[in-house]
Design an enzyme around this catalytic site. Structure first.
Site, mmCIF file in Angstrom:
data_model
loop_
_atom_site.group_PDB
_atom_site.id
_atom_site.type_symbol
_atom_site.label_atom_id
_atom_site.label_comp_id
_atom_site.label_asym_id
_atom_site.label_seq_id
_atom_site.Cartn_x
_atom_site.Cartn_y
_atom_site.Cartn_z
ATOM 1 N N LYS A 150 0.834 -1.203 0.000
ATOM 2 C CA LYS A 150 0.000 0.000 0.000
ATOM 3 C C LYS A 150 0.877 1.267 0.000
ATOM 4 C CE LYS A 150 -2.992 2.118 3.454
ATOM 5 N NZ LYS A 150 -2.141 3.286 3.598
ATOM 6 N N LYS A 209 7.495 0.885 1.584
ATOM 7 C CA LYS A 209 8.155 0.099 0.522
ATOM 8 C C LYS A 209 9.524 0.675 0.162
ATOM 9 C CE LYS A 209 4.919 0.864 -2.425
ATOM 10 N NZ LYS A 209 3.987 1.525 -1.516
ATOM 11 N N LYS A 219 5.263 8.238 -8.153
ATOM 12 C CA LYS A 219 5.853 9.288 -7.296
ATOM 13 C C LYS A 219 7.335 9.476 -7.604
ATOM 14 C CE LYS A 219 4.679 7.841 -3.137
ATOM 15 N NZ LYS A 219 4.937 7.611 -1.735
ATOM 16 N N ASP A 248 -1.406 -0.891 -4.308
ATOM 17 C CA ASP A 248 -2.846 -0.786 -4.099
ATOM 18 C C ASP A 248 -3.579 -0.275 -5.335
ATOM 19 O OD1 ASP A 248 -2.694 2.123 -1.853
ATOM 20 O OD2 ASP A 248 -1.650 1.622 -3.681
HETATM 21 P P1 ADP Z 1 6.044 3.884 0.346
HETATM 22 O O1 ADP Z 1 7.244 3.750 -0.499
HETATM 23 O O2 ADP Z 1 5.393 2.577 0.663
HETATM 24 O O3 ADP Z 1 5.034 4.864 -0.191
HETATM 25 P P2 ADP Z 1 7.879 5.124 2.220
HETATM 26 O O4 ADP Z 1 8.971 4.102 2.262
HETATM 27 O O5 ADP Z 1 8.100 6.354 1.421
HETATM 28 O O6 ADP Z 1 6.499 4.458 1.782
HETATM 29 O O7 ADP Z 1 7.558 5.467 3.744
HETATM 30 C C1 ADP Z 1 6.573 6.422 4.120
HETATM 31 C C2 ADP Z 1 7.045 7.129 5.390
HETATM 32 O O8 ADP Z 1 7.098 6.200 6.472
HETATM 33 C C3 ADP Z 1 8.427 7.729 5.250
HETATM 34 O O9 ADP Z 1 8.444 9.010 5.823
HETATM 35 C C4 ADP Z 1 9.329 6.757 6.012
HETATM 36 O O10 ADP Z 1 10.446 7.357 6.600
HETATM 37 C C5 ADP Z 1 8.371 6.230 7.084
HETATM 38 N N1 ADP Z 1 8.739 4.873 7.522
HETATM 39 C C6 ADP Z 1 8.686 3.725 6.803
HETATM 40 N N2 ADP Z 1 9.093 2.677 7.535
HETATM 41 C C7 ADP Z 1 9.420 3.161 8.767
HETATM 42 C C8 ADP Z 1 9.915 2.563 9.984
HETATM 43 N N3 ADP Z 1 10.142 1.277 10.088
HETATM 44 N N4 ADP Z 1 10.142 3.405 11.050
HETATM 45 C C9 ADP Z 1 9.887 4.730 10.947
HETATM 46 N N5 ADP Z 1 9.430 5.339 9.843
HETATM 47 C C10 ADP Z 1 9.190 4.569 8.759
HETATM 48 MG MG MG Z 2 7.654 4.648 -2.309
#
Ligand code: ADP
Ligand code: MG
Length: 300
Positions: A22, A27, A53, A139
């Site tokens: 999601k 990710k 993105k 998603d």
């Molecule tokens: P996605 O790629 O799934 O859209 P992101 O990797 O960009 O999500 O993460 C979204 C936010 O959540 C970011 O600001 C990231 O730093 C934070 N985040 C993700 N995993 C963790 C974790 N284990 N602890 C703290 N913050 C996290």
């Molecule tokens: Mg991402």
């Protein structure tokens, strides 16, 4: 004297992995730390961002954005794949597929175009990669997003989920997609990366979901301020805080990915089963809150 036997060098096998989940679930954070850890282990890694993105590889490149394959194609008409590959932490090859402007066209098209471009130009072989890791939004149920699974491009799929219902819902949808293509050479499921799972009842929810869907948790990753700090400095935790406990967790994840061989076809829950599953957890959490039962949730 024994005659020297000339052995032809074995062609290098590339392990191709797709990480789904999601939006906002973690990710890119997980993928970038995984890439960084695998690279530190001596592997040649490409991280292939497949989210419109186009921010997948930011923390491998000091928080900077790179031009996407779709942008380059739009600008130039024809692209040499190497123009779209940028060097990141420890020599990791960074690529972003990109996508259309929000609200216009099909977001999955970027993935199809980008993967085709790199495959046609045989870039993976030329760079002698050990790992290609696709970071894919999970998603959006559309043909383009299924490309790494459908075309058998990736061999193993991992999904990042928390214990939140919408994240589990997205993971379950992904399982449906994997199941659909499993008989026609599609990628299979390696397991679940449980992100932001920090307490007992969150762990119980994810454990119960994986048990019911015939998969496994590859690694539990707690929510950590070290990740936040690293991201704010534009880096992975592996780079910014290599001695931290969180970096150890990402290194363990990398070792498990390295050792992983056998992926399976998951057994997704149907809409009714998912609904009843969620309701049963709602009841359990209520009982835990009221102190009627002591379960894993009591560790909160
Ligand atoms: P996605 O790629 O799934 O859209 P992101 O990797 O960009 O999500 O993460 C979204 C936010 O959540 C970011 O600001 C990231 O730093 C934070 N985040 C993700 N995993 C963790 C974790 N284990 N602890 C703290 N913050 C996290
Ligand atoms: Mg991402």
């Amino acid at each position: 004297m024994a005659k020297a036997v000339k052995v032809a060098p074995k062609p290098k096998t590339i392990k191709q992995i797709a990480i789904y989940g999601k939006g906002g679930i973690g990710k890119s954070t997980t993928t970038s730390n995984l890439s960084a850890a695998l690279s530190d282990m001596g592997y040649k890694v490409m991280q292939f961002g497949c989210d419109p993105k186009a921010d997948s590889t930011n923390t491998l490149r000091d928080g900077t954005y790179i031009p996407t394959i779709l942008e380059l194609l739009k600008e130039k008409g024809k692209v040499d794949a190497k123009e779209a590959i940028y060097e990141g932490y420890n020599g990791i090859y960074c690529v972003e597929a990109g996508g259309p402007s929000p609200g216009v066209g099909c977001a999955g098209r970027g993935i199809i175009t980008a993967v085709q471009l790199l495959k046609q130009q045989r870039i993976f072989e030329e760079l002698e990669l050990d790992y290609v890791i696709y970071d894919v939004l999970g998603d959006v149920v559309c043909g383009g997003f299924a490309v790494p699974i459908r075309e058998g491009i990736a061999q193993h799929v991992f999904t990042v989920t928390s214990s939140d219902f919408m994240a589990v819902y997205a993971a379950n949808n992904l399982f449906k997609g994997i199941q659909k293509y499993s008989n026609s050479g599609g990628a299979l499921l390696g397991g679940v990366i449980a992100n932001s799972v920090s307490n007992g009842y969150q762990k119980s929810i994810v454990d119960d979901f994986v048990a019911r869907t015939n998969t496994q948790v590859l690694q539990y990753v707690p929510r950590s301020i070290t990740v936040t700090q690293s991201e704010l400095s534009g880096k992975t935790t592996i780079e910014a805080a290599p001695d931290s406990e969180q970096a150890n967790i990402y290194r363990t994840l990398a070792k498990r990915v390295e050792a992983h061989e056998l992926s399976v076809t998951p057994s997704p829950l149907n809409a009714q089963e998912l609904r009843s599953w969620a309701t049963s957890w709602s009841d359990q959490i209520l009982s835990i809150e009221r102190g009627e039962v002591r379960s894993a949730g009591a560790q909160i």
